[in-house]
Design a protein around this motif. Sequence first.
Motif, PDB file in Angstrom:
ATOM      1  N   ASN A 218       0.828  -1.207   0.000  1.00  0.00           N
ATOM      2  CA  ASN A 218       0.000   0.000   0.000  1.00  0.00           C
ATOM      3  C   ASN A 218       0.865   1.260   0.000  1.00  0.00           C
ATOM      4  O   ASN A 218       0.567   2.236  -0.702  1.00  0.00           O
ATOM      5  CB  ASN A 218      -0.931   0.001   1.209  1.00  0.00           C
ATOM      6  CG  ASN A 218      -2.032   1.044   1.103  1.00  0.00           C
ATOM      7  OD1 ASN A 218      -2.792   1.068   0.136  1.00  0.00           O
ATOM      8  ND2 ASN A 218      -2.115   1.923   2.087  1.00  0.00           N
TER       9      ASN A 218
ATOM     10  N   GLU B 187      -1.007   7.027   6.609  1.00  0.00           N
ATOM     11  CA  GLU B 187      -1.831   5.936   6.096  1.00  0.00           C
ATOM     12  C   GLU B 187      -1.387   4.593   6.675  1.00  0.00           C
ATOM     13  O   GLU B 187      -2.211   3.783   7.108  1.00  0.00           O
ATOM     14  CB  GLU B 187      -1.742   5.894   4.567  1.00  0.00           C
ATOM     15  CG  GLU B 187      -2.472   4.731   3.907  1.00  0.00           C
ATOM     16  CD  GLU B 187      -3.981   4.827   3.999  1.00  0.00           C
ATOM     17  OE1 GLU B 187      -4.655   3.809   3.754  1.00  0.00           O
ATOM     18  OE2 GLU B 187      -4.493   5.922   4.307  1.00  0.00           O
TER      19      GLU B 187
ATOM     20  N   GLU C  23       2.173  11.799   4.309  1.00  0.00           N
ATOM     21  CA  GLU C  23       0.891  11.183   3.937  1.00  0.00           C
ATOM     22  C   GLU C  23       0.970   9.661   4.026  1.00  0.00           C
ATOM     23  O   GLU C  23       0.057   9.008   4.546  1.00  0.00           O
ATOM     24  CB  GLU C  23       0.507  11.584   2.509  1.00  0.00           C
ATOM     25  CG  GLU C  23       0.102  13.017   2.325  1.00  0.00           C
ATOM     26  CD  GLU C  23      -0.187  13.325   0.865  1.00  0.00           C
ATOM     27  OE1 GLU C  23      -1.355  13.631   0.553  1.00  0.00           O
ATOM     28  OE2 GLU C  23       0.742  13.239   0.037  1.00  0.00           O
TER      29      GLU C  23
END
Length: 292
Positions: free
Chosen positions: A133, A150, A146
Amino acid sequence: MSKVRIVTDSSAHFLHPELIERYDIQVVPLTIQIGTQTFQEGVNLDAESFLRLASHGSPPAKVLPPSVEQFAAIYSKLNRQTDQILSLHPSRQIINQVWDHARTASKALLGRCEIATVDTLTISAGLAMLVENAARMADDGADLDEIVREVRGMLPRIYTVFYVETLDYLRHNGLLSEAQSILGGMLSIKPFLTIEEGELIPMEKVRTQTQAVDKLVEFIMEFASVEQLIILQNSSYANEQTRQLQDRLTAELGTKNFPMMTYGPSLAALIGPDGMGIAVYEGLEDEEEDED
């Protein structure tokens, strides 16, 4: 802004290994020590080779971390291309010193490159889910902050359980006391292990493979939503136990999309060559449906 580069180690076991090349993920090999022999996971020792060695009576293996110098060399090479690196590694409580060595190596580039080293509190397929991911986000142009946010948000939604046939490997690697191992062997107890807050701990105990399959199904059925599920097994083909599990899951969930993968040497060294497991990435429930 330069693209974030992703680093991990060979304890991340990918369902689709081609993603490593697609996203140019840097994988630092762990060392697997078997008796007096040492191997580099993913370099000169793959899953099938390890299981073959184990089946021929080799002594229990130990997992050794990459050195600080190995991590430093990778970071220095990547720093020629980027000033943002995310380094994702297994739980410090399961494989000692991997994160620590990565963290130490990152300090050599302070002021020149921002390197975030994350203890993912998991291992194997769960770690690979996080790496994949992160790599996709980096490829889409996300910045380091970011991606770190996540990944950290995903950590509480990664669940892994293992069923093991023998306790010897856990004891050999200091994950179970010798007294527990001896008692379990005498009583023919085969534990279920789960990862909680980065620690591999006994969750349930069973005596037969049928009971093991029942417990795995019960574990999966507790989730209201499953975004990804991977069955971890000790062979490249579906064995009897895996087929039983797939049949039960198909009956319960009405779908046959349950991918399987052979777990790698670093996990096999910890739980033994005859284990089985499941890695789950829990989905988020639809808030709008809840409101209705």
